[in-house]
Motif scaffolding. Structure first.
Motif, PDB file in Angstrom:
ATOM      1  N   SER A   1       0.815  -1.220   0.000  1.00  0.00           N
ATOM      2  CA  SER A   1       0.000   0.000   0.000  1.00  0.00           C
ATOM      3  C   SER A   1       0.843   1.262   0.000  1.00  0.00           C
ATOM      4  O   SER A   1       0.327   2.349  -0.283  1.00  0.00           O
ATOM      5  CB  SER A   1      -0.934   0.004   1.219  1.00  0.00           C
ATOM      6  OG  SER A   1      -0.190   0.183   2.426  1.00  0.00           O
ATOM      7  N   LEU A   2       2.110   1.126   0.323  1.00  0.00           N
ATOM      8  CA  LEU A   2       3.011   2.281   0.338  1.00  0.00           C
ATOM      9  C   LEU A   2       3.862   2.364  -0.925  1.00  0.00           C
ATOM     10  O   LEU A   2       4.798   3.168  -0.988  1.00  0.00           O
ATOM     11  CB  LEU A   2       3.921   2.222   1.566  1.00  0.00           C
ATOM     12  CG  LEU A   2       3.210   2.206   2.923  1.00  0.00           C
ATOM     13  CD1 LEU A   2       4.222   2.020   4.045  1.00  0.00           C
ATOM     14  CD2 LEU A   2       2.410   3.484   3.131  1.00  0.00           C
ATOM     15  N   THR A   3       3.562   1.537  -1.922  1.00  0.00           N
ATOM     16  CA  THR A   3       4.313   1.523  -3.175  1.00  0.00           C
ATOM     17  C   THR A   3       3.364   1.751  -4.350  1.00  0.00           C
ATOM     18  O   THR A   3       2.141   1.765  -4.186  1.00  0.00           O
ATOM     19  CB  THR A   3       5.047   0.182  -3.360  1.00  0.00           C
ATOM     20  OG1 THR A   3       4.079  -0.862  -3.553  1.00  0.00           O
ATOM     21  CG2 THR A   3       5.898  -0.148  -2.146  1.00  0.00           C
ATOM     22  N   ASP A   4       3.947   1.885  -5.537  1.00  0.00           N
ATOM     23  CA  ASP A   4       3.140   2.034  -6.756  1.00  0.00           C
ATOM     24  C   ASP A   4       3.092   0.725  -7.533  1.00  0.00           C
ATOM     25  O   ASP A   4       3.074   0.717  -8.769  1.00  0.00           O
ATOM     26  CB  ASP A   4       3.695   3.156  -7.632  1.00  0.00           C
ATOM     27  CG  ASP A   4       5.127   2.884  -8.083  1.00  0.00           C
ATOM     28  OD1 ASP A   4       5.743   1.914  -7.567  1.00  0.00           O
ATOM     29  OD2 ASP A   4       5.630   3.628  -8.960  1.00  0.00           O
ATOM     30  N   ALA A   5       3.097  -0.407  -6.814  1.00  0.00           N
ATOM     31  CA  ALA A   5       3.126  -1.720  -7.450  1.00  0.00           C
ATOM     32  C   ALA A   5       1.929  -1.904  -8.375  1.00  0.00           C
ATOM     33  O   ALA A   5       0.787  -1.638  -8.002  1.00  0.00           O
ATOM     34  CB  ALA A   5       3.130  -2.819  -6.376  1.00  0.00           C
ATOM     35  N   GLU A   6       2.209  -2.359  -9.598  1.00  0.00           N
ATOM     36  CA  GLU A   6       1.165  -2.659 -10.561  1.00  0.00           C
ATOM     37  C   GLU A   6       1.714  -3.626 -11.600  1.00  0.00           C
ATOM     38  O   GLU A   6       2.934  -3.751 -11.763  1.00  0.00           O
ATOM     39  CB  GLU A   6       0.655  -1.390 -11.252  1.00  0.00           C
ATOM     40  CG  GLU A   6       1.710  -0.617 -12.004  1.00  0.00           C
ATOM     41  CD  GLU A   6       1.148   0.635 -12.663  1.00  0.00           C
ATOM     42  OE1 GLU A   6      -0.072   0.828 -12.576  1.00  0.00           O
ATOM     43  OE2 GLU A   6       1.934   1.393 -13.256  1.00  0.00           O
TER      44      GLU A   6
ATOM     45  N   LEU B   1     -16.670  -2.568  -0.909  1.00  0.00           N
ATOM     46  CA  LEU B   1     -15.218  -2.438  -0.806  1.00  0.00           C
ATOM     47  C   LEU B   1     -14.502  -3.726  -1.198  1.00  0.00           C
ATOM     48  O   LEU B   1     -13.427  -3.690  -1.806  1.00  0.00           O
ATOM     49  CB  LEU B   1     -14.839  -2.039   0.626  1.00  0.00           C
ATOM     50  CG  LEU B   1     -15.097  -0.581   0.992  1.00  0.00           C
ATOM     51  CD1 LEU B   1     -14.804  -0.345   2.462  1.00  0.00           C
ATOM     52  CD2 LEU B   1     -14.262   0.360   0.132  1.00  0.00           C
ATOM     53  N   ASN B   2     -15.086  -4.870  -0.855  1.00  0.00           N
ATOM     54  CA  ASN B   2     -14.474  -6.142  -1.247  1.00  0.00           C
ATOM     55  C   ASN B   2     -14.444  -6.298  -2.755  1.00  0.00           C
ATOM     56  O   ASN B   2     -13.423  -6.689  -3.337  1.00  0.00           O
ATOM     57  CB  ASN B   2     -15.246  -7.311  -0.612  1.00  0.00           C
ATOM     58  CG  ASN B   2     -14.487  -7.918   0.538  1.00  0.00           C
ATOM     59  OD1 ASN B   2     -13.303  -7.690   0.704  1.00  0.00           O
ATOM     60  ND2 ASN B   2     -15.161  -8.699   1.349  1.00  0.00           N
ATOM     61  N   VAL B   3     -15.567  -6.023  -3.403  1.00  0.00           N
ATOM     62  CA  VAL B   3     -15.635  -6.137  -4.857  1.00  0.00           C
ATOM     63  C   VAL B   3     -14.716  -5.119  -5.519  1.00  0.00           C
ATOM     64  O   VAL B   3     -14.050  -5.411  -6.522  1.00  0.00           O
ATOM     65  CB  VAL B   3     -17.097  -5.966  -5.326  1.00  0.00           C
ATOM     66  CG1 VAL B   3     -17.187  -6.028  -6.845  1.00  0.00           C
ATOM     67  CG2 VAL B   3     -17.990  -7.030  -4.697  1.00  0.00           C
ATOM     68  N   TYR B   4     -14.655  -3.920  -4.959  1.00  0.00           N
ATOM     69  CA  TYR B   4     -13.793  -2.867  -5.505  1.00  0.00           C
ATOM     70  C   TYR B   4     -12.324  -3.260  -5.422  1.00  0.00           C
ATOM     71  O   TYR B   4     -11.581  -3.133  -6.411  1.00  0.00           O
ATOM     72  CB  TYR B   4     -14.064  -1.569  -4.752  1.00  0.00           C
ATOM     73  CG  TYR B   4     -13.227  -0.394  -5.193  1.00  0.00           C
ATOM     74  CD1 TYR B   4     -13.070  -0.090  -6.537  1.00  0.00           C
ATOM     75  CD2 TYR B   4     -12.612   0.435  -4.261  1.00  0.00           C
ATOM     76  CE1 TYR B   4     -12.312   0.987  -6.950  1.00  0.00           C
ATOM     77  CE2 TYR B   4     -11.852   1.517  -4.659  1.00  0.00           C
ATOM     78  CZ  TYR B   4     -11.702   1.788  -6.006  1.00  0.00           C
ATOM     79  OH  TYR B   4     -10.947   2.870  -6.413  1.00  0.00           O
ATOM     80  N   ALA B   5     -11.904  -3.753  -4.262  1.00  0.00           N
ATOM     81  CA  ALA B   5     -10.508  -4.160  -4.093  1.00  0.00           C
ATOM     82  C   ALA B   5     -10.171  -5.352  -4.990  1.00  0.00           C
ATOM     83  O   ALA B   5      -9.071  -5.423  -5.553  1.00  0.00           O
ATOM     84  CB  ALA B   5     -10.240  -4.510  -2.634  1.00  0.00           C
ATOM     85  N   TYR B   6     -11.101  -6.281  -5.143  1.00  0.00           N
ATOM     86  CA  TYR B   6     -10.870  -7.430  -6.023  1.00  0.00           C
ATOM     87  C   TYR B   6     -10.678  -6.968  -7.461  1.00  0.00           C
ATOM     88  O   TYR B   6      -9.782  -7.455  -8.168  1.00  0.00           O
ATOM     89  CB  TYR B   6     -12.059  -8.390  -5.927  1.00  0.00           C
ATOM     90  CG  TYR B   6     -11.927  -9.604  -6.824  1.00  0.00           C
ATOM     91  CD1 TYR B   6     -11.295 -10.761  -6.370  1.00  0.00           C
ATOM     92  CD2 TYR B   6     -12.448  -9.603  -8.120  1.00  0.00           C
ATOM     93  CE1 TYR B   6     -11.178 -11.869  -7.189  1.00  0.00           C
ATOM     94  CE2 TYR B   6     -12.332 -10.704  -8.944  1.00  0.00           C
ATOM     95  CZ  TYR B   6     -11.699 -11.845  -8.469  1.00  0.00           C
ATOM     96  OH  TYR B   6     -11.581 -12.943  -9.285  1.00  0.00           O
ATOM     97  N   GLY B   7     -11.496  -6.033  -7.923  1.00  0.00           N
ATOM     98  CA  GLY B   7     -11.361  -5.537  -9.287  1.00  0.00           C
ATOM     99  C   GLY B   7     -10.039  -4.822  -9.509  1.00  0.00           C
ATOM    100  O   GLY B   7      -9.398  -4.992 -10.556  1.00  0.00           O
TER     101      GLY B   7
ATOM    102  N   SER C   1      -4.148  -2.637  -2.345  1.00  0.00           N
ATOM    103  CA  SER C   1      -3.659  -2.898  -0.981  1.00  0.00           C
ATOM    104  C   SER C   1      -4.043  -1.760  -0.047  1.00  0.00           C
ATOM    105  O   SER C   1      -4.383  -1.984   1.116  1.00  0.00           O
ATOM    106  CB  SER C   1      -2.140  -3.075  -0.993  1.00  0.00           C
ATOM    107  OG  SER C   1      -1.766  -4.198  -1.771  1.00  0.00           O
ATOM    108  N   THR C   2      -4.019  -0.544  -0.559  1.00  0.00           N
ATOM    109  CA  THR C   2      -4.455   0.595   0.252  1.00  0.00           C
ATOM    110  C   THR C   2      -5.920   0.470   0.626  1.00  0.00           C
ATOM    111  O   THR C   2      -6.309   0.703   1.782  1.00  0.00           O
ATOM    112  CB  THR C   2      -4.224   1.902  -0.525  1.00  0.00           C
ATOM    113  OG1 THR C   2      -2.844   2.000  -0.893  1.00  0.00           O
ATOM    114  CG2 THR C   2      -4.613   3.097   0.319  1.00  0.00           C
ATOM    115  N   VAL C   3      -6.762   0.098  -0.335  1.00  0.00           N
ATOM    116  CA  VAL C   3      -8.184  -0.090  -0.059  1.00  0.00           C
ATOM    117  C   VAL C   3      -8.379  -1.190   0.984  1.00  0.00           C
ATOM    118  O   VAL C   3      -9.199  -1.056   1.902  1.00  0.00           O
ATOM    119  CB  VAL C   3      -8.943  -0.428  -1.354  1.00  0.00           C
ATOM    120  CG1 VAL C   3     -10.398  -0.783  -1.059  1.00  0.00           C
ATOM    121  CG2 VAL C   3      -8.885   0.739  -2.329  1.00  0.00           C
TER     122      VAL C   3
END
Length: 314
Positions: free
Chosen positions: A57-62, A270-276, A288-290
Motif C-alpha cells: 500500500s506504500l508503493t506504486d506496485a502494478e 469495498l471487497n468487490v472494488y478491491a478485487y477488481g 492494498s491501500t483499499v
C-alpha cells in the motif's frame, strides 16, 4: 509398628529434585509449549499477509507483485480517500448492505427463534427446513437467485404476472440490484442468527418468566423486560458475527453481478472494488491501500460491537 508413608508430589511440579531447571520450566509451562506451534503458525498466517499488504500500500506496485516498484509513502492513501467516484460510493454500499441486512436478520432471527423456543408438534422438521439455506455455498445461492430473478425467464417475474404485477428488473436494475442482493443475504444467513439466538433462549432460566407471568405481565412485557435483557449478550454475539461477515460479503455479490458489481457498479462494495483493482486492473498498490483501510474499518466495527457486548453484560 508405625506405617511408613511416602510423601506425594504436588501436581504440576517436577518429578524429582535433581531434574534440570529447563525441564522443570517446561513441565510447568507445558500447556503453552504444546500450543505454541499452532499459535505461531496461525500468527504467521495473519501477520505476514497484513505486513505484505501494508508494504504494497506504500508503493506504486502494478502489473505484478514481483515487478519493480517505488516507495510512494501515503500517496496511495491520499488518492483513495479523495476518490469520490468509486471508493466512497463503495463505502456507502458496504455500510448500507451490512446495516440493512443485519437489521432484518436480527429481527427475523429473533422472531423465528421465539417461535421455535417452545416445543410443538413437528418442531424438528421445521428446524431442518429453516436451516436448509445454510447448507448451500454462497456462490451456489447467488447463482440460484440469479436465475430466479432473471427479468426474462425468472420465476420471480412469472409469479408477479400471476397476480397482475408487471415484470421487475431485480438484479438487472441500477436501483433495485442492491436491495435484491440484500434480500439474498437475508435469505441465506437469517438461519444462522436463529441458531445463535435459539441457543441463548434455551439456556435461560424459566424462573424469571414464571415470576413475571404470576405478576400479570403480558407476553410483550415479558419479552421486553425479562427475555430481551437476559438475552442481550447473545444478541450482541449474533450482531458481532453477522456484522463482520456482512462487511466482508463478496461471493454472493460477485456471483450475481460479476465484475465491478455491475455495469454501473450498483453493488460494488469495498471487497468487490478491491478485487477488481487487484485482478482486473493489476493495481496492487491501490488495491492494498483499499484493503488496509477496509481492515481498519472492520477492526473499528469489532471494537464498537465488543464494547457494546461488555456494556450489555454489565
Amino acid at each position: 509398628m508405625a506405617a511408613v508413608t511416602t510423601p506425594t508430589r504436588p501436581r504440576g511440579t517436577s518429578a524429582t529434585p535433581d531434574t534440570p531447571g529447563w525441564a522443570r520450566w517446561a513441565n510447568d509451562h507445558r500447556k503453552w509449549l504444546f500450543a505454541a506451534p499452532a499459535m505461531v503458525f496461525v500468527a504467521g498466517l495473519i501477520i505476514f499477509p497484513l505486513v505484505w499488504t501494508g508494504y504494497l500500500s506504500l508503493t506504486d506496485a502494478e502489473g505484478s507483485v514481483r515487478a519493480e516498484s517505488e516507495f510512494v509513502g501515503f500517496q496511495n492513501y491520499v488518492e483513495v480517500l479523495s476518490d469520490t467516484d468509486r471508493f466512497w460510493p463503495a463505502v456507502g454500499r458496504t455500510a448500507a448492505f451490512t446495516v440493512v441486512a443485519l437489521l432484518f436478520e436480527v429481527v427475523l432471527g429473533m422472531a423465528v427463534a421465539l417461535l421455535l423456543w417452545r416445543p410443538f408438534r413437528g418442531q424438528k422438521w421445521v428446524r431442518v427446513a429453516i436451516l436448509m439455506p445454510l447448507v448451500a455455498t454462497p456462490v451456489a445461492v447467488g447463482m440460484m437467485w440469479r436465475l430466479i430473478f432473471d427479468p426474462n425467464i425468472g420465476l420471480a417475474n412469472q409469479v408477479l404476472g400471476w397476480v397482475g404485477i408487471g415484470p421487475q428488473p431485480w438484479l438487472a436494475g441500477q436501483h433495485s440490484a442492491l436491495p435484491t442482493t440484500i434480500f439474498i443475504d437475508i435469505w441465506q444467513w437469517t438461519p444462522m442468527v436463529v441458531l445463535i439466538l435459539l441457543a441463548g433462549l434455551t439456556s435461560l432460566s424459566d424462573e424469571p418468566q414464571e415470576a413475571a407471568r404470576i405478576d400479570g405481565a403480558s407476553t410483550w412485557q415479558r419479552f421486553r423486560h425479562v427475555t430481551l435483557p437476559l438475552l442481550m449478550p447473545t444478541v450482541i454475539v449474533a450482531i458481532l458475527l453477522r456484522g463482520i461477515d456482512g462487511l466482508k460479503t463478496f461471493d454472493i455479490l460477485y456471483a450475481t453481478k460479476g465484475r465491478g458489481g455491475g455495469s454501473f457498479h450498483e453493488v460494488e462494495t469495498l471487497n468487490v472494488y478491491a478485487y477488481g483493482l487487484s485482478f482486473d486492473y493489476n493495481e496492487y498498490g491501490i488495491s492494498s491501500t483499499v484493503l488496509i483501510i477496509f481492515f481498519l474499518i472492520i477492526i473499528g466495527s469489532m471494537w464498537a460491537l465488543t464494547s457494546g457486548r461488555k456494556g450489555a453484560q454489565r
